[in-house]
Design a protein around this motif. Structure first.
Motif, PDB file in Angstrom:
ATOM      1  N   ARG A  34       0.836  -1.210   0.000  1.00  0.00           N
ATOM      2  CA  ARG A  34       0.000   0.000   0.000  1.00  0.00           C
ATOM      3  C   ARG A  34       0.869   1.257   0.000  1.00  0.00           C
ATOM      4  O   ARG A  34       0.618   2.201  -0.762  1.00  0.00           O
ATOM      5  CB  ARG A  34      -0.937  -0.015   1.212  1.00  0.00           C
ATOM      6  CG  ARG A  34      -1.875   1.174   1.302  1.00  0.00           C
ATOM      7  CD  ARG A  34      -2.640   1.174   2.628  1.00  0.00           C
ATOM      8  NE  ARG A  34      -1.799   1.014   3.796  1.00  0.00           N
ATOM      9  CZ  ARG A  34      -1.074   2.005   4.345  1.00  0.00           C
ATOM     10  NH1 ARG A  34      -1.086   3.198   3.826  1.00  0.00           N
ATOM     11  NH2 ARG A  34      -0.337   1.773   5.414  1.00  0.00           N
ATOM     12  N   VAL A  37       2.622   1.640  -3.422  1.00  0.00           N
ATOM     13  CA  VAL A  37       1.692   2.160  -4.427  1.00  0.00           C
ATOM     14  C   VAL A  37       1.497   3.658  -4.238  1.00  0.00           C
ATOM     15  O   VAL A  37       1.465   4.418  -5.208  1.00  0.00           O
ATOM     16  CB  VAL A  37       0.347   1.397  -4.374  1.00  0.00           C
ATOM     17  CG1 VAL A  37      -0.742   2.125  -5.153  1.00  0.00           C
ATOM     18  CG2 VAL A  37       0.528  -0.017  -4.885  1.00  0.00           C
ATOM     19  N   GLU A  38       1.394   4.126  -3.003  1.00  0.00           N
ATOM     20  CA  GLU A  38       1.212   5.555  -2.744  1.00  0.00           C
ATOM     21  C   GLU A  38       2.434   6.352  -3.201  1.00  0.00           C
ATOM     22  O   GLU A  38       2.293   7.407  -3.818  1.00  0.00           O
ATOM     23  CB  GLU A  38       0.938   5.804  -1.263  1.00  0.00           C
ATOM     24  CG  GLU A  38       0.749   7.269  -0.906  1.00  0.00           C
ATOM     25  CD  GLU A  38      -0.402   7.954  -1.628  1.00  0.00           C
ATOM     26  OE1 GLU A  38      -0.381   9.204  -1.696  1.00  0.00           O
ATOM     27  OE2 GLU A  38      -1.325   7.283  -2.118  1.00  0.00           O
ATOM     28  N   ARG A  41       2.267   6.488  -6.951  1.00  0.00           N
ATOM     29  CA  ARG A  41       1.176   7.382  -7.385  1.00  0.00           C
ATOM     30  C   ARG A  41       1.623   8.837  -7.308  1.00  0.00           C
ATOM     31  O   ARG A  41       1.368   9.630  -8.206  1.00  0.00           O
ATOM     32  CB  ARG A  41      -0.064   7.159  -6.518  1.00  0.00           C
ATOM     33  CG  ARG A  41      -1.289   7.936  -7.001  1.00  0.00           C
ATOM     34  CD  ARG A  41      -2.404   7.891  -5.984  1.00  0.00           C
ATOM     35  NE  ARG A  41      -2.050   8.545  -4.741  1.00  0.00           N
ATOM     36  CZ  ARG A  41      -1.997   9.879  -4.554  1.00  0.00           C
ATOM     37  NH1 ARG A  41      -2.263  10.700  -5.556  1.00  0.00           N
ATOM     38  NH2 ARG A  41      -1.674  10.394  -3.389  1.00  0.00           N
ATOM     39  N   ARG A  42       2.354   9.185  -6.239  1.00  0.00           N
ATOM     40  CA  ARG A  42       2.846  10.557  -6.072  1.00  0.00           C
ATOM     41  C   ARG A  42       3.862  10.950  -7.136  1.00  0.00           C
ATOM     42  O   ARG A  42       4.037  12.131  -7.407  1.00  0.00           O
ATOM     43  CB  ARG A  42       3.475  10.739  -4.694  1.00  0.00           C
ATOM     44  CG  ARG A  42       2.477  10.720  -3.578  1.00  0.00           C
ATOM     45  CD  ARG A  42       3.159  10.911  -2.257  1.00  0.00           C
ATOM     46  NE  ARG A  42       2.258  10.677  -1.157  1.00  0.00           N
ATOM     47  CZ  ARG A  42       2.639  10.656   0.110  1.00  0.00           C
ATOM     48  NH1 ARG A  42       3.905  10.838   0.431  1.00  0.00           N
ATOM     49  NH2 ARG A  42       1.753  10.439   1.056  1.00  0.00           N
ATOM     50  N   LEU A  45       2.603   7.921 -11.431  1.00  0.00           N
ATOM     51  CA  LEU A  45       2.213   6.633 -11.995  1.00  0.00           C
ATOM     52  C   LEU A  45       0.813   6.299 -11.502  1.00  0.00           C
ATOM     53  O   LEU A  45       0.621   5.784 -10.406  1.00  0.00           O
ATOM     54  CB  LEU A  45       3.216   5.558 -11.574  1.00  0.00           C
ATOM     55  CG  LEU A  45       3.107   4.209 -12.255  1.00  0.00           C
ATOM     56  CD1 LEU A  45       3.191   4.356 -13.767  1.00  0.00           C
ATOM     57  CD2 LEU A  45       4.217   3.303 -11.777  1.00  0.00           C
ATOM     58  N   GLY A  46      -0.184   6.619 -12.307  1.00  0.00           N
ATOM     59  CA  GLY A  46      -1.576   6.488 -11.901  1.00  0.00           C
ATOM     60  C   GLY A  46      -2.026   5.080 -11.591  1.00  0.00           C
ATOM     61  O   GLY A  46      -2.786   4.851 -10.669  1.00  0.00           O
ATOM     62  N   ASP A  47      -1.565   4.093 -12.357  1.00  0.00           N
ATOM     63  CA  ASP A  47      -1.969   2.703 -12.146  1.00  0.00           C
ATOM     64  C   ASP A  47      -0.870   1.938 -11.420  1.00  0.00           C
ATOM     65  O   ASP A  47      -0.523   0.821 -11.794  1.00  0.00           O
ATOM     66  CB  ASP A  47      -2.277   2.027 -13.479  1.00  0.00           C
ATOM     67  CG  ASP A  47      -3.527   2.577 -14.133  1.00  0.00           C
ATOM     68  OD1 ASP A  47      -4.424   3.017 -13.385  1.00  0.00           O
ATOM     69  OD2 ASP A  47      -3.610   2.573 -15.370  1.00  0.00           O
ATOM     70  N   ALA A  48      -0.344   2.522 -10.355  1.00  0.00           N
ATOM     71  CA  ALA A  48       0.810   1.949  -9.655  1.00  0.00           C
ATOM     72  C   ALA A  48       0.563   0.534  -9.175  1.00  0.00           C
ATOM     73  O   ALA A  48       1.457  -0.309  -9.241  1.00  0.00           O
ATOM     74  CB  ALA A  48       1.213   2.845  -8.488  1.00  0.00           C
ATOM     75  N   ASP A  49      -0.644   0.238  -8.715  1.00  0.00           N
ATOM     76  CA  ASP A  49      -0.906  -1.102  -8.207  1.00  0.00           C
ATOM     77  C   ASP A  49      -0.841  -2.159  -9.304  1.00  0.00           C
ATOM     78  O   ASP A  49      -0.625  -3.331  -9.040  1.00  0.00           O
ATOM     79  CB  ASP A  49      -2.244  -1.172  -7.479  1.00  0.00           C
ATOM     80  CG  ASP A  49      -3.410  -0.725  -8.343  1.00  0.00           C
ATOM     81  OD1 ASP A  49      -3.208   0.058  -9.287  1.00  0.00           O
ATOM     82  OD2 ASP A  49      -4.529  -1.162  -8.059  1.00  0.00           O
TER      83      ASP A  49
END
Length: 75
Positions: A34, A37-38, A41-42, A45-49
């Motif tokens: 988690r 992924v955060e 994302r920062r 990278l929008g689809d990090a998961d």
């Protein structure tokens, strides 16, 4: 210059955290998927998961993907 994966998850530390670098820049220490992924994302990278298991994008060093402990727990 050799090609490198843009995201590197470094070996687990004794506290279970793993340093994360994106394109050679440190972005933090993640303690679980988690948090990783955060961080991603920062960085934009929008689809990090969706990329955590892509070896072309993420290199997991000194421990497999999704491994957060420096040593496996004792049963």
């Amino acid at each position: 210059m050799a090609w490198q994966t843009p995201i590197i998850v470094h070996p687990p530390a004794s506290d279970g955290g793993r340093r994360v670098t994106v394109r050679g820049r440190p972005v933090g220490v993640a303690h679980d998927d988690r948090e990783l992924v955060e961080f991603l994302r920062r960085t934009g990278l929008g689809d990090a998961d969706m990329v955590l298991d892509d070896p072309h994008l993420v290199e997991w060093r000194g421990g497999g993907p999704h491994v957060w402990a420096a040593t496996p727990p004792t049963p």
